[in-house]
Design an enzyme around this catalytic site. Structure first.
Site, PDB file in Angstrom:
ATOM      1  N   ASN A 109     -10.098  -0.823   0.252  1.00  0.00           N
ATOM      2  CA  ASN A 109      -8.642  -0.661   0.189  1.00  0.00           C
ATOM      3  C   ASN A 109      -8.119  -1.301  -1.095  1.00  0.00           C
ATOM      4  OD1 ASN A 109      -5.879  -0.934   0.450  1.00  0.00           O
ATOM      5  ND2 ASN A 109      -5.930  -1.598   2.584  1.00  0.00           N
ATOM      6  N   CYS A 121       0.818  -1.225   0.000  1.00  0.00           N
ATOM      7  CA  CYS A 121       0.000   0.000   0.000  1.00  0.00           C
ATOM      8  C   CYS A 121       0.846   1.266   0.000  1.00  0.00           C
ATOM      9  CB  CYS A 121      -0.937  -0.021   1.187  1.00  0.00           C
ATOM     10  SG  CYS A 121      -1.992  -1.466   1.165  1.00  0.00           S
ATOM     11  N   HIS A 161      -3.458   6.885   1.857  1.00  0.00           N
ATOM     12  CA  HIS A 161      -3.837   5.551   1.393  1.00  0.00           C
ATOM     13  C   HIS A 161      -5.197   5.216   2.008  1.00  0.00           C
ATOM     14  CE1 HIS A 161      -4.152   1.369   0.787  1.00  0.00           C
ATOM     15  NE2 HIS A 161      -3.814   1.040   2.015  1.00  0.00           N
TER      16      HIS A 161
HETATM   17  N1  ACO Z   1     -17.732  -8.280  11.186  1.00  0.00           N
HETATM   18  C1  ACO Z   1     -18.128  -8.356  12.459  1.00  0.00           C
HETATM   19  N2  ACO Z   1     -17.265  -8.490  13.490  1.00  0.00           N
HETATM   20  C2  ACO Z   1     -15.959  -8.548  13.198  1.00  0.00           C
HETATM   21  C3  ACO Z   1     -15.476  -8.470  11.874  1.00  0.00           C
HETATM   22  C4  ACO Z   1     -16.430  -8.344  10.862  1.00  0.00           C
HETATM   23  N3  ACO Z   1     -16.076  -8.250   9.555  1.00  0.00           N
HETATM   24  N4  ACO Z   1     -14.129  -8.531  11.896  1.00  0.00           N
HETATM   25  C5  ACO Z   1     -13.770  -8.647  13.176  1.00  0.00           C
HETATM   26  N5  ACO Z   1     -14.875  -8.661  13.975  1.00  0.00           N
HETATM   27  C6  ACO Z   1     -14.924  -8.765  15.422  1.00  0.00           C
HETATM   28  C7  ACO Z   1     -13.686  -9.379  16.003  1.00  0.00           C
HETATM   29  O1  ACO Z   1     -13.789 -10.796  15.992  1.00  0.00           O
HETATM   30  C8  ACO Z   1     -13.682  -8.794  17.389  1.00  0.00           C
HETATM   31  O2  ACO Z   1     -14.551  -9.528  18.196  1.00  0.00           O
HETATM   32  P1  ACO Z   1     -14.113  -9.930  19.706  1.00  0.00           P
HETATM   33  O3  ACO Z   1     -13.895  -8.616  20.395  1.00  0.00           O
HETATM   34  O4  ACO Z   1     -15.279 -10.718  20.167  1.00  0.00           O
HETATM   35  O5  ACO Z   1     -12.845 -10.717  19.523  1.00  0.00           O
HETATM   36  C9  ACO Z   1     -14.278  -7.410  17.211  1.00  0.00           C
HETATM   37  O6  ACO Z   1     -14.988  -7.449  15.974  1.00  0.00           O
HETATM   38  C10 ACO Z   1     -13.248  -6.304  17.165  1.00  0.00           C
HETATM   39  O7  ACO Z   1     -12.169  -6.695  16.302  1.00  0.00           O
HETATM   40  P2  ACO Z   1     -10.936  -5.782  16.023  1.00  0.00           P
HETATM   41  O8  ACO Z   1      -9.992  -6.513  15.144  1.00  0.00           O
HETATM   42  O9  ACO Z   1     -10.437  -5.227  17.323  1.00  0.00           O
HETATM   43  O10 ACO Z   1     -11.647  -4.597  15.222  1.00  0.00           O
HETATM   44  P3  ACO Z   1     -11.081  -3.205  14.872  1.00  0.00           P
HETATM   45  O11 ACO Z   1     -11.910  -2.139  15.437  1.00  0.00           O
HETATM   46  O12 ACO Z   1      -9.584  -3.151  15.106  1.00  0.00           O
HETATM   47  O13 ACO Z   1     -11.305  -3.159  13.294  1.00  0.00           O
HETATM   48  C11 ACO Z   1     -10.035  -3.419  11.288  1.00  0.00           C
HETATM   49  C12 ACO Z   1     -10.698  -4.123  12.467  1.00  0.00           C
HETATM   50  C13 ACO Z   1     -11.120  -2.722  10.498  1.00  0.00           C
HETATM   51  C14 ACO Z   1      -9.352  -4.455  10.433  1.00  0.00           C
HETATM   52  C15 ACO Z   1      -9.019  -2.384  11.813  1.00  0.00           C
HETATM   53  O14 ACO Z   1      -8.191  -2.980  12.769  1.00  0.00           O
HETATM   54  C16 ACO Z   1      -8.165  -1.792  10.725  1.00  0.00           C
HETATM   55  O15 ACO Z   1      -8.630  -1.088   9.865  1.00  0.00           O
HETATM   56  N6  ACO Z   1      -6.856  -2.041  10.792  1.00  0.00           N
HETATM   57  C17 ACO Z   1      -5.939  -1.462   9.817  1.00  0.00           C
HETATM   58  C18 ACO Z   1      -6.002  -2.231   8.559  1.00  0.00           C
HETATM   59  C19 ACO Z   1      -5.119  -1.555   7.547  1.00  0.00           C
HETATM   60  O16 ACO Z   1      -4.987  -0.359   7.508  1.00  0.00           O
HETATM   61  N7  ACO Z   1      -4.527  -2.321   6.723  1.00  0.00           N
HETATM   62  C20 ACO Z   1      -3.658  -1.690   5.750  1.00  0.00           C
HETATM   63  C21 ACO Z   1      -3.369  -2.735   4.856  1.00  0.00           C
HETATM   64  S1  ACO Z   1      -2.611  -2.032   3.532  1.00  0.00           S
HETATM   65  C22 ACO Z   1      -1.596  -3.177   2.760  1.00  0.00           C
HETATM   66  O17 ACO Z   1      -0.410  -3.026   2.835  1.00  0.00           O
HETATM   67  C23 ACO Z   1      -2.232  -4.324   2.038  1.00  0.00           C
END
Ligand code: ACO
Length: 332
Positions: A286, A115, A256
């Site tokens: 993304n 990314c 990004h």
């Molecule tokens: N639907 C419903 N519930 C979900 C989902 C979903 N799709 N995904 C996870 N949950 C649940 C989890 O199981 C967790 O439940 P628990 O508390 O019972 O264990 C709860 O929701 C919270 O999960 P988190 O992982 O803490 O959720 P968070 O608020 O962190 O959001 C996310 C997750 C959206 C992935 C976030 O962490 C994020 O955006 N991270 C950055 C990702 C990013 O920027 N990636 C860049 C990649 S770029 C590249 O180089 C390819």
């Protein structure tokens, strides 16, 4: 005539597959819902490529539009840089894009930086202009991460989409690339991987080769989120300092497109008003290396970003890698 060595970004283009997966579709596939995805990420839908559409096709389409917007032809292009982590060919897809475009004069190579790929590509391209080597460079950011997404993993499949975006850089009397900064931290590599898993194949005696496979994207979302919210404002601050500018000089913040919460948090930390942030995350998700040029192209075509506007862009992601470029849009 001596060629000028300033860098101008003079044209943009983008392309995305027609096929769309909404959050409601995803809710039929994994245990999730529209409300969760929208509030946690800002994403409502993503475009995905079917098997008939190659990365090279989408990248070439975006490139063709950028070349046209720059009032050039493909024969004018000296170099094509393709930032991608999902090439059609692991040997590189930039030359395939060159062939699609008929850009017969152009050298072409790939850059792999997930990314951050577009920002790394922008800085790389600018070096060829600053040294007076090339005049017109096509930089394409394109990814089809749907190929590498585990569609049964609700933690990641909600995030990614496919797309391509491109800009043309041209040697110019005025230098519109005002400052940049790049970083990597390989010790955090395990937070976000599309990794090769080796498996031994015995050739003779004890001699083995590795005949494995690439596993789908694996991510520690919380770690990557924390990393982005900390590093992005920092690296933009560093690039601004190198440019001799402050946040007040920025017309647009162009991050990004990973998560709306990351964009908002970075804007807040930098004390940049939300109206100055560019976002098309809701429609595309993304799209990795494509996300910055795709959002830029849409904003340019909508008349939001105008020639002379100052943009603070930042890419971040797998590696881990992150970087920022401060540039003025257009020839002015
Ligand atoms: N639907 C419903 N519930 C979900 C989902 C979903 N799709 N995904 C996870 N949950 C649940 C989890 O199981 C967790 O439940 P628990 O508390 O019972 O264990 C709860 O929701 C919270 O999960 P988190 O992982 O803490 O959720 P968070 O608020 O962190 O959001 C996310 C997750 C959206 C992935 C976030 O962490 C994020 O955006 N991270 C950055 C990702 C990013 O920027 N990636 C860049 C990649 S770029 C590249 O180089 C390819």
């Amino acid at each position: 005539m001596i060629q000028p060595t300033g860098v101008a970004l003079i044209g943009s283009g983008s392309a995305s597959p027609d096929s769309i997966i909404t959050n409601h579709h995803l809710a039929e596939m994994v245990d999730t819902d529209d409300e969760w995805i929208k509030t946690r990420t800002g994403i409502a839908q993503r475009h995905v490529a079917g098997p008939e559409l190659g990365l090279r096709h989408l990248a070439a389409q975006a490139g063709e539009r950028a070349i046209a917007a720059a009032n050039l032809t493909s024969e004018d292009i000296d170099l094509i840089i393709l930032a991608t982590s999902s090439p059609d060919d692991l040997f590189g897809s930039a030359a395939q894009v060159q062939a699609e475009l008929g850009a017969s004069r152009a050298a072409a190579f790939d850059i792999t930086a997930a990314c951050s790929g577009f920002i790394v590509g922008l800085i790389t391209a600018s070096q060829f202009i600053r040294t007076g080597v090339y005049k017109n460079i096509l930089l394409v950011g394109a990814d089809l991460l749907s190929r590498w997404t585990d569609w049964e993993d609700r933690r990641t499949c909600i995030l990614f989409g496919d797309g391509a975006g491109a800009v043309v850089l041209q040697a110019s009397e005025t230098d519109n690339l005002l400052g940049f900064d790049l970083h990597s931290d390989g010790s955090m590599n395990g937070c976000l991987t599309l990794g090769y898993e080796p498996e031994g194949q015995t050739l003779y005696g004890e001699t083995q080769v590795s005949k494995g496979q690439y596993n789908p994207i694996n991510m520690n979302g919380r770690e990557v989120y924390r990393f982005a919210v900390k590093r992005v404002p920092q690296v933009i601050g560093q690039a601004l300092a190198k440019a001799g500018l402050t946040v007040d000089d920025i017309d647009w913040l162009l991050l990004h497109q990973a998560n709306q919460r990351i964009i908002d948090a970075a804007a807040d930390r930098l004390k940049i008003p939300r109206e100055k942030t560019l976002s098309n995350l809701a429609q595309y998700g993304n799209t990795s290396a494509a996300s910055i040029p795709l959002a830029l192209d849409e904003a340019v075509r909508a008349g939001k970003v105008k020639p002379g506007d100052t943009i603070a862009a930042s890419g971040f992601g797998a590696g881990l890698t992150w970087g920022s470029a401060i540039f003025r849009w257009g020839h002015r």
